[in-house]
Scaffold this motif. Structure first.
Motif, PDB file in Angstrom:
ATOM      1  N   LEU A 101       0.837  -1.215   0.206  1.00 44.01           N
ATOM      2  CA  LEU A 101       0.015   0.168   0.181  1.00 44.01           C
ATOM      3  C   LEU A 101       1.018   1.193  -0.062  1.00 44.01           C
ATOM      4  CD1 LEU A 101      -2.936  -1.095   2.153  1.00 44.01           C
ATOM      5  CD2 LEU A 101      -2.654  -0.843  -0.563  1.00 44.01           C
ATOM      6  N   PRO A 102       2.187   1.134   0.959  1.00 39.84           N
ATOM      7  CA  PRO A 102       2.196   2.983   1.058  1.00 39.84           C
ATOM      8  C   PRO A 102       3.488   3.103  -0.714  1.00 39.84           C
ATOM      9  CG  PRO A 102       3.664   1.277   2.377  1.00 39.84           C
ATOM     10  CD  PRO A 102       2.294   0.605   1.872  1.00 39.84           C
ATOM     11  N   VAL A 103       4.116   1.439  -1.090  1.00 40.35           N
ATOM     12  CA  VAL A 103       4.527   2.296  -2.793  1.00 40.35           C
ATOM     13  C   VAL A 103       2.956   2.450  -3.030  1.00 40.35           C
ATOM     14  CG1 VAL A 103       5.273   1.087  -5.046  1.00 40.35           C
ATOM     15  CG2 VAL A 103       6.161   0.594  -2.822  1.00 40.35           C
ATOM     16  N   ALA A 104       1.911   1.705  -3.542  1.00 36.04           N
ATOM     17  CA  ALA A 104       1.140   2.550  -4.459  1.00 36.04           C
ATOM     18  C   ALA A 104       0.105   3.982  -3.912  1.00 36.04           C
ATOM     19  CB  ALA A 104      -0.620   1.683  -4.409  1.00 36.04           C
ATOM     20  N   LEU A 105       0.695   4.295  -2.771  1.00 36.05           N
ATOM     21  CA  LEU A 105      -0.304   5.276  -2.006  1.00 36.05           C
ATOM     22  C   LEU A 105       0.384   6.629  -2.719  1.00 36.05           C
ATOM     23  CD1 LEU A 105      -1.790   5.372   1.613  1.00 36.05           C
ATOM     24  CD2 LEU A 105      -2.169   6.624  -0.679  1.00 36.05           C
ATOM     25  N   VAL A 106       2.086   6.169  -2.478  1.00 35.47           N
ATOM     26  CA  VAL A 106       3.503   7.436  -2.716  1.00 35.47           C
ATOM     27  C   VAL A 106       3.692   7.887  -4.017  1.00 35.47           C
ATOM     28  CG1 VAL A 106       5.870   6.251  -3.152  1.00 35.47           C
ATOM     29  CG2 VAL A 106       4.851   8.209  -1.662  1.00 35.47           C
ATOM     30  N   VAL A 108       0.826   7.473  -6.267  1.00 35.91           N
ATOM     31  CA  VAL A 108      -0.424   9.087  -6.534  1.00 35.91           C
ATOM     32  C   VAL A 108       0.163   9.638  -5.636  1.00 35.91           C
ATOM     33  CG1 VAL A 108      -2.549   8.995  -5.550  1.00 35.91           C
ATOM     34  CG2 VAL A 108      -2.192   7.247  -6.065  1.00 35.91           C
ATOM     35  N   LEU A 109       0.265   9.907  -4.702  1.00 34.42           N
ATOM     36  CA  LEU A 109       1.023  11.222  -3.549  1.00 34.42           C
ATOM     37  C   LEU A 109       1.864  12.600  -5.277  1.00 34.42           C
ATOM     38  CD1 LEU A 109       1.520  10.401   0.217  1.00 34.42           C
ATOM     39  CD2 LEU A 109      -0.389  11.887  -1.027  1.00 34.42           C
ATOM     40  N   GLY A 110       2.955  10.953  -5.084  1.00 28.62           N
ATOM     41  CA  GLY A 110       4.033  12.021  -6.028  1.00 28.62           C
ATOM     42  C   GLY A 110       3.074  13.168  -7.014  1.00 28.62           C
ATOM     43  N   THR A 111       2.668  12.220  -8.007  1.00 27.36           N
ATOM     44  CA  THR A 111       1.196  12.933  -9.156  1.00 27.36           C
ATOM     45  C   THR A 111       0.766  14.255  -8.205  1.00 27.36           C
ATOM     46  OG1 THR A 111       1.180  10.591 -10.175  1.00 27.36           O
ATOM     47  CG2 THR A 111      -0.137  12.468 -10.660  1.00 27.36           C
ATOM     48  N   LEU A 112      -0.079  13.222  -7.116  1.00 29.36           N
ATOM     49  CA  LEU A 112      -0.769  15.008  -6.671  1.00 29.36           C
ATOM     50  C   LEU A 112       0.022  16.182  -6.065  1.00 29.36           C
ATOM     51  CD1 LEU A 112      -3.053  13.265  -4.674  1.00 29.36           C
ATOM     52  CD2 LEU A 112      -3.252  14.185  -7.039  1.00 29.36           C
ATOM     53  N   TYR A 113       0.742  15.608  -5.718  1.00 27.69           N
ATOM     54  CA  TYR A 113       2.414  16.823  -4.734  1.00 27.69           C
ATOM     55  C   TYR A 113       2.543  18.212  -5.059  1.00 27.69           C
ATOM     56  CZ  TYR A 113       5.551  18.367  -1.511  1.00 27.69           C
ATOM     57  OH  TYR A 113       6.315  19.857  -0.453  1.00 27.69           O
ATOM     58  N   SER A 114       2.734  18.368  -6.440  1.00 23.29           N
ATOM     59  CA  SER A 114       3.404  19.033  -6.699  1.00 23.29           C
ATOM     60  C   SER A 114       2.678  20.341  -7.212  1.00 23.29           C
ATOM     61  CB  SER A 114       4.255  19.080  -8.614  1.00 23.29           C
ATOM     62  OG  SER A 114       3.113  18.287  -8.831  1.00 23.29           O
TER      63      SER A 114
ATOM     64  N   GLY B  73       9.227   6.634 -14.684  1.00 18.74           N
ATOM     65  CA  GLY B  73       7.658   6.300 -14.477  1.00 18.74           C
ATOM     66  C   GLY B  73       7.321   5.488 -13.641  1.00 18.74           C
ATOM     67  N   LEU B  74       6.236   4.771 -14.170  1.00 15.65           N
ATOM     68  CA  LEU B  74       5.150   3.452 -12.706  1.00 15.65           C
ATOM     69  C   LEU B  74       6.328   2.437 -12.309  1.00 15.65           C
ATOM     70  CD1 LEU B  74       3.032   2.848 -11.097  1.00 15.65           C
ATOM     71  CD2 LEU B  74       2.170   2.130 -13.042  1.00 15.65           C
ATOM     72  N   TRP B  75       6.687   1.734 -13.272  1.00 14.79           N
ATOM     73  CA  TRP B  75       7.678   0.910 -13.229  1.00 14.79           C
ATOM     74  C   TRP B  75       8.618   1.038 -12.781  1.00 14.79           C
ATOM     75  CZ3 TRP B  75       5.481  -3.638 -13.160  1.00 14.79           C
ATOM     76  CH2 TRP B  75       3.929  -3.548 -12.824  1.00 14.79           C
ATOM     77  N   GLY B  76       9.333   1.923 -13.542  1.00 16.81           N
ATOM     78  CA  GLY B  76      11.180   2.358 -12.374  1.00 16.81           C
ATOM     79  C   GLY B  76      10.812   2.660 -11.083  1.00 16.81           C
ATOM     80  N   GLY B  77       9.744   3.316 -10.494  1.00 16.69           N
ATOM     81  CA  GLY B  77       9.081   3.365  -9.384  1.00 16.69           C
ATOM     82  C   GLY B  77       9.454   1.604  -9.113  1.00 16.69           C
ATOM     83  N   VAL B  78       8.512   1.214  -9.736  1.00 13.57           N
ATOM     84  CA  VAL B  78       7.954  -0.233  -8.754  1.00 13.57           C
ATOM     85  C   VAL B  78       9.530  -1.191  -9.000  1.00 13.57           C
ATOM     86  CG1 VAL B  78       7.292  -2.916  -8.854  1.00 13.57           C
ATOM     87  CG2 VAL B  78       5.918  -0.262  -9.164  1.00 13.57           C
TER      88      VAL B  78
END
Lengths: 195, 174
Positions: A101-106, A108-114, B73-78
């Motif tokens: 969950l934290p990886v998914a959340l962060v 999403v947050l990264g996209t919103l944060y700016s 991007g997304l997969w880079g993060g994962v």
């Protein structure tokens, strides 16, 4: 020195304390999503205080080992604890619970944060949460110190480590390389003396 | 998978092995590789991603997730996250396997108990350093003190205590 420590003392081994894979996953899920600004206070709260899966001293043992392993301490703790409860599956379940969950959340947050970084309320809240997180770390330090309060080695060497790390500002790797072996040697001598 | 991502993953794998005690140890090295040497991120990007990782739930490891995400991007993060936790996953697994077998042996007892003074000292040091960095206004000092007292004196979960602190900060009191 008392010998009631994990696996073979007064408490049953971790694998026999009735902890299911589901409970393990839920526990680390909670740790992952409620751990802000440092996860350690949450780990102590969930595993030691709330669920009482470990006592403070057993936890400090695990944390000690994890601290000298490379990598994020909390990742090491989740894998080491999970594996001792339920083998490799336990380790992976704990790690997944912690990170999913934290990886998914962060992300999403990264996209919103700016869009929100410049809002004063957001900045104020971030500063206050940092101050609160410092307070939580103080509480955790005291809680893990408490079982060791009559151990002169912990009090003495612990104080020296605080001076070296927090005041002189030695890099962590030096502190570990310098005081780790010393601490092991003194502990060994003390254990031999006490039988 | 592009070349930049592969090189980033290689750096992360190596740095993960150097990060004894956590991600704070390698922040300088990480910045050198990602910002100075390769210019994958601007200094401002680096700092704001770190703040974001600290402000969001979960381990600070998530900083690595954000770096991978920003670069590839997304997969880079994962993938960055997986590569970064892999070495510690393997080492912890090794120790966990030996734990029961070694538990009766004296050297393992020495290893387990002998590092407790250093652990307690390092923990107290982090508490001191974090307090010095965060408790910079009178209100912030009070927030730190109240948070410590609430944690010691009540069974409130840490997230509730931090939420209270966040509300105080959002009202501009800090």
């Amino acid at each position: 020195m008392r010998d009631h420590l994990s696996d073979g003392g007064l408490r049953p081994p971790l694998a026999d304390r009735g902890i299911t894979l589901g409970a393990l996953f839920r526990c680390f899920l909670v740790i992952g999503i409620t751990g802000f600004g440092g996860v350690l206070p949450v780990v102590v709260h969930e595993i030691v205080r709330k669920r009482e899966w470990l006592d403070a001293e057993e936890f400090t043992e695990i944390l000690s080992i994890c601290q000298v392993l490379p990598g994020p301490n909390i990742v090491n703790i989740s894998v080491l604890f999970g594996m001792r409860v339920a083998g490799l599956r336990g380790g992976l379940v704990s790690l997944m619970g912690l990170l999913l969950l934290p990886v998914a959340l962060v992300l999403v947050l990264g996209t919103l944060y700016s869009g929100f970084a410049d809002v004063p309320q957001v900045q104020g809240a971030v500063r206050a949460v940092a101050a609160g997180a410092a307070g939580l770390l103080i509480a955790v330090s005291l809680r893990l110190l408490w079982p060791q309060r009559r151990n002169p080695l912990v009090l003495g060497l612990g104080a020296v480590v605080v001076v070296a790390a927090a005041w002189v500002r030695w890099p962590l790797i030096w502190v570990i390389l310098c005081f780790g072996p010393l601490s092991l040697l003194l502990t060994y001598l003390r254990m031999r003396r006490d039988g | 998978m592009d070349d930049t991502l592969l090189r980033l993953l290689g750096h992360l794998f190596v740095q993960s092995l150097l990060a004894i005690g956590g991600i704070y140890v390698i922040l300088g090295e990480l910045q050198r590789v990602v910002v100075v040497e390769n210019g994958w991120l601007t200094p401002e990007d680096f700092t704001s991603l770190f703040a974001l990782a600290q402000a969001s739930p979960g381990p600070n490891t998530l900083f690595v997730t954000l770096i991978g995400w920003r670069i590839s991007g997304l997969w880079g993060g994962v993938l960055a996250t997986l590569v970064f936790v892999l070495p510690s996953l393997m080492l912890s697994a090794l120790i966990a396997r030996g734990w029961t077998r070694w538990s009766g042996q004296r050297w393992f007892a020495v290893l387990r108990r002998g590092l407790i003074p250093v652990t307690v000292g390092l923990l107290a040091s982090s508490a001191v350093l974090l307090t010095l960095a965060a408790a910079v206004t009178p209100v912030a000092v009070i927030v730190t003190g109240v948070a410590a007292a609430l944690s010691l004196g009540t069974r409130l979960p840490p997230v509730a205590i931090l939420a209270l602190a966040g509300v105080v900060g959002a009202f501009g009191l800090i």
